[in-house]
Structures are given as structure tokens and as C-alpha cells.
Design a protein around this motif. Structure first.
Motif, short mmCIF file in Angstrom:
data_model
loop_
_atom_site.label_atom_id
_atom_site.label_comp_id
_atom_site.label_asym_id
_atom_site.label_seq_id
_atom_site.Cartn_x
_atom_site.Cartn_y
_atom_site.Cartn_z
N GLU A 88 9.31 -21.01 26.70
CA GLU A 88 9.04 -20.48 25.36
C GLU A 88 9.46 -19.03 25.19
OE1 GLU A 88 8.20 -22.63 23.31
OE2 GLU A 88 7.36 -24.23 24.54
N LEU A 89 10.03 -18.41 26.21
CA LEU A 89 10.44 -17.02 26.12
C LEU A 89 11.57 -16.86 25.10
CD1 LEU A 89 10.40 -16.06 29.91
CD2 LEU A 89 8.74 -15.38 28.17
N PRO A 90 11.68 -15.69 24.48
CA PRO A 90 12.71 -15.49 23.44
C PRO A 90 14.12 -15.53 24.00
CG PRO A 90 11.64 -13.40 23.98
CD PRO A 90 10.85 -14.48 24.66
N ALA A 91 15.00 -16.17 23.26
CA ALA A 91 16.43 -16.13 23.56
C ALA A 91 17.01 -14.92 22.83
CB ALA A 91 17.10 -17.42 23.09
N ALA A 92 18.30 -14.67 23.02
CA ALA A 92 18.95 -13.54 22.35
C ALA A 92 18.79 -13.65 20.84
CB ALA A 92 20.43 -13.50 22.72
N GLY A 93 18.37 -12.56 20.21
CA GLY A 93 18.20 -12.53 18.77
C GLY A 93 16.86 -13.03 18.27
N GLU A 94 15.94 -13.34 19.18
CA GLU A 94 14.65 -13.92 18.79
C GLU A 94 13.49 -12.95 18.97
OE1 GLU A 94 15.26 -18.73 19.43
OE2 GLU A 94 14.09 -17.60 20.90
N PHE A 95 12.53 -13.08 18.09
CA PHE A 95 11.26 -12.37 18.13
C PHE A 95 10.19 -13.44 18.34
CE2 PHE A 95 8.29 -9.51 15.31
CZ PHE A 95 7.41 -9.38 16.37
N THR A 96 9.54 -13.41 19.50
CA THR A 96 8.55 -14.43 19.85
C THR A 96 7.18 -13.80 20.00
OG1 THR A 96 10.22 -15.78 20.99
CG2 THR A 96 7.91 -16.18 21.55
N LEU A 97 6.17 -14.48 19.43
CA LEU A 97 4.80 -14.01 19.55
C LEU A 97 3.97 -15.09 20.23
CD1 LEU A 97 5.83 -13.27 16.34
CD2 LEU A 97 3.94 -11.69 16.67
N PHE A 98 3.24 -14.71 21.25
CA PHE A 98 2.34 -15.63 21.93
C PHE A 98 0.92 -15.43 21.39
CE2 PHE A 98 4.50 -16.60 26.30
CZ PHE A 98 5.55 -17.20 25.62
N ASN A 99 0.39 -16.47 20.73
CA ASN A 99 -1.00 -16.47 20.29
C ASN A 99 -1.82 -17.01 21.45
OD1 ASN A 99 -3.48 -16.80 19.08
ND2 ASN A 99 -2.69 -17.78 17.24
N ARG A 100 -2.29 -16.13 22.27
CA ARG A 100 -2.78 -16.38 23.63
C ARG A 100 -1.58 -16.72 24.50
NH1 ARG A 100 -8.09 -15.86 24.26
NH2 ARG A 100 -9.55 -16.44 22.62
N SER A 101 -1.72 -16.47 25.78
CA SER A 101 -0.57 -16.56 26.67
C SER A 101 -1.02 -16.96 28.06
CB SER A 101 0.11 -15.18 26.72
OG SER A 101 -0.77 -14.23 27.32
N TRP A 102 -0.22 -16.55 29.05
CA TRP A 102 -0.62 -16.81 30.44
C TRP A 102 -1.93 -16.10 30.79
CZ3 TRP A 102 4.63 -15.36 29.51
CH2 TRP A 102 4.87 -13.98 29.47
N TYR A 103 -2.36 -15.17 29.95
CA TYR A 103 -3.62 -14.48 30.22
C TYR A 103 -4.84 -15.34 29.94
CZ TYR A 103 -1.23 -10.21 31.35
OH TYR A 103 -0.43 -9.27 31.97
N ASN A 104 -4.64 -16.57 29.49
CA ASN A 104 -5.75 -17.52 29.45
C ASN A 104 -6.43 -17.62 30.81
OD1 ASN A 104 -6.06 -18.48 26.84
ND2 ASN A 104 -4.59 -20.14 27.08
N ARG A 105 -5.63 -17.51 31.85
CA ARG A 105 -6.17 -17.64 33.21
C ARG A 105 -7.10 -16.50 33.56
NH1 ARG A 105 -3.49 -21.21 37.44
NH2 ARG A 105 -4.62 -22.54 35.96
N ALA A 106 -6.85 -15.32 33.00
CA ALA A 106 -7.69 -14.16 33.30
C ALA A 106 -8.91 -14.09 32.39
CB ALA A 106 -6.87 -12.88 33.16
N GLY A 107 -8.92 -14.91 31.32
CA GLY A 107 -10.01 -14.86 30.36
C GLY A 107 -10.78 -16.16 30.29
N VAL A 108 -10.38 -17.02 29.38
CA VAL A 108 -11.11 -18.27 29.13
C VAL A 108 -11.22 -19.13 30.39
CG1 VAL A 108 -11.08 -20.46 27.87
CG2 VAL A 108 -10.50 -18.33 26.69
N GLU A 109 -10.11 -19.31 31.11
CA GLU A 109 -10.14 -20.18 32.29
C GLU A 109 -11.07 -19.62 33.37
OE1 GLU A 109 -6.42 -21.50 33.86
OE2 GLU A 109 -5.57 -21.90 31.90
N LYS A 110 -11.03 -18.33 33.56
CA LYS A 110 -11.89 -17.69 34.55
C LYS A 110 -13.36 -17.81 34.15
CE LYS A 110 -13.55 -14.71 37.59
NZ LYS A 110 -13.84 -15.14 38.99
N VAL A 111 -13.68 -17.48 32.92
CA VAL A 111 -15.06 -17.46 32.45
C VAL A 111 -15.66 -18.87 32.39
CG1 VAL A 111 -16.56 -16.94 30.49
CG2 VAL A 111 -14.79 -15.31 31.18
N MET A 112 -14.87 -19.82 31.90
CA MET A 112 -15.37 -21.18 31.70
C MET A 112 -15.23 -22.07 32.93
SD MET A 112 -16.54 -20.96 28.65
CE MET A 112 -16.89 -22.68 28.32
N GLY A 113 -14.66 -21.55 33.98
CA GLY A 113 -14.50 -22.33 35.21
C GLY A 113 -13.41 -23.37 35.14
N PHE A 114 -12.39 -23.13 34.29
CA PHE A 114 -11.30 -24.08 34.14
C PHE A 114 -10.22 -23.91 35.20
CE2 PHE A 114 -12.20 -24.15 29.28
CZ PHE A 114 -13.28 -24.99 29.51
#
Length: 257
Positions: A88-114
Motif C-alpha cells: 500500500e506504499l505510495p508509488a511515484a506521484g502518489e500521496f498516501t494516507l494511512f488511517n491507522r498503520s503498522w502502529y496498531n501493533r504498538a497500540g490496540v494489539e498490545k493493549v487488547m492482547g491481540f
């Protein structure tokens, strides 16, 4: 939701000027084949959806991508953790926004035991190197964390439950956000301290006032990217809304507790 300090007519006028700058930026990204990745993380109900909407509202849908991945499939759970995000990373000429990202692992997944403790530690030990690789590959990475108070979150959760147009936003995770507030705070603090690198630092947005959050986030974003004919006069940033600190500093800015 708490009342905004910004009158609606002022907000709309200021937002329009900032969105014109975003269009200029997109022209530059397309023309020069740049790749821009903006990560938007934050508390439940902090306004990630609305902030992203305020950014992309007048941008080209062909060259702007919003990524909000669902729960991992059984196959994806057996992959390298970052693997599904790479596609999902941007290709040339693209503007990409991650609404939540790999940091799910540091937040929700960590807290909820996922995720397991090993998976969490492995993520925290490797994410800076992963993002360094992205930056060295000419992808500009800008990371925002939207923060709100516990009291404001309680108000928004009640509003969400009453609004028939927001029923899709209600989840079991949201329902535990208040009960696990302190645990989320601890996970947030550890994430910000350990993963705010020189190449990809975190910027915290005080999002109690959604309109102020939108205006200040966009202004901050525009100051951090290069494009011609930038109207610097309108890029006003309130230091009480945009909280920045040195990536190597052990002291975090004033956050909700």
C-alpha cells in the motif's frame, strides 16, 4: 462533542486557503514523481477520519490514496508483519494516507492482547529500521498522533452511540477505550518515545477541538514538505495544538494522562 473555539465561517475560510496549498503540493508531487506517506494514529474518537477528510477533500482521487486495512486474514497472520503494508506504499506521484498503520501493533494489539509479547517486542525493535529504509528509498514519512482527554473521549463516545450515521464506527474496542484509558496511555507513551526517530519523528496533535486540529495539522504538514509558490503567511501553527519535541529527547510533550 465539545463546542469549537473557531466560528464556522472562519474555519471554512481558513480551511479553503490551506486546501488550495494542498492542491499546489499535489501538483508538485505528481509533476516530480514524489512519494508522500502520512500516518494518522490516535486515541479512539480522536478524529482521524475527519482529519484525513479535511486533507483529501479537494485532492485528485486518482493520485490520493487512503489506506485503512481490516483485521489480518489467516494468511496475512503468517506473513512478515510489515508485508501487507508494503503493498500500500505510495508509488511515484502518489500521496498516501494511512488511517491507522503498522502502529496498531504498538497500540490496540498490545493493549487488547491481540499480539504476543514477542511480536510486540519484535515490532518495537525493528520499526525504526523499517521506516529508515522507506525514507532512504525517497518516501517522505510524516507521522501524526491525535490526542484527546478522557473527558472529551467520553463525550464523543456518547455522541457516536446516539448518531445513526456513525453506528458503523462503534466497536467492542471503542467500548473498552475508557476502561483501559491508562493502559492505552502507557502504550502510547512507550510508542512515542521509542519510535520517534530523526528520520520519521512523531508530531502530536491536541485534538480536543476538531476544527483547530484540522487547521493546525494541515498547516504543519504543509510546512514540512517542499512545493513551489508556497503561501507561508497562512501556515500559522498553534504550539498548544501541535506538540513537537526532539526525536532523541526522553521527555514527551504534555499529553493526556
Amino acid at each position: 462533542m465539545s463546542k469549537s473555539a473557531v466560528p464556522e465561517h472562519t474555519y471554512e475560510a481558513d480551511l479553503r486557503l490551506l486546501q488550495i496549498e494542498l492542491v499546489k503540493l499535489q501538483h508538485h508531487i505528481i509533476d516530480k514523481g514524489k512519494r508522500l506517506l502520512v500516518i494518522v494514529e490516535g486515541r479512539d474518537t480522536a478524529g482521524k477520519d475527519g482529519s484525513i477528510k479535511s486533507i483529501v477533500e479537494n485532492l485528485s482521487p486518482r493520485d490520493t490514496r487512503i489506506i485503512a486495512l481490516n483485521k489480518s486474514s489467516p494468511r496475512e497472520e503468517g506473513e512478515w508483519y510489515f508485508q501487507r503494508y508494503i503493498a500500500e506504499l505510495p508509488a511515484a506521484g502518489e500521496f498516501t494516507l494511512f488511517n491507522r498503520s503498522w502502529y496498531n501493533r504498538a497500540g490496540v494489539e498490545k493493549v487488547m492482547g491481540f499480539c504476543t509479547d514477542y511480536q510486540y517486542k519484535q515490532f518495537m525493535a525493528t520499526v525504526n529500521a523499517f521506516e529508515s529504509l522507506l525514507v532512504s528509498s525517497d518516501i517522505q514519512v510524516i507521522k501524526y498522533y491525535l490526542d484527546i482527554t478522557k473527558e472529551e473521549q467520553a463525550i464523543r463516545l456518547k455522541d457516536r452511540a446516539k448518531d445513526p450515521l456513525k453506528q458503523w464506527k462503534i466497536s467492542p474496542i471503542d467500548q473498552k477505550a475508557q476502561k483501559m484509558w491508562k493502559t492505552y496511555s502507557d502504550a502510547r507513551n512507550k510508542m512515542l518515545k521509542q519510535t520517534s526517530s530523526t528520520l520519521a519523528p512523531w508530531t502530536v496533535i491536541n485534538a480536543n477541538d476538531k476544527k483547530l486540529a484540522h487547521l493546525n495539522l494541515i498547516a504543519n504538514l504543509l510546512t514540512r514538505v517542499h512545493y513551489p509558490n508556497k503561501n507561508k503567511k497562512i501556515l500559522k501553527i498553534d504550539p498548544k495544538i501541535v506538540l513537537t519535541w526532539a526525536a532523541d529527547s526522553k521527555k514527551l510533550p504534555k499529553l493526556s494522562k
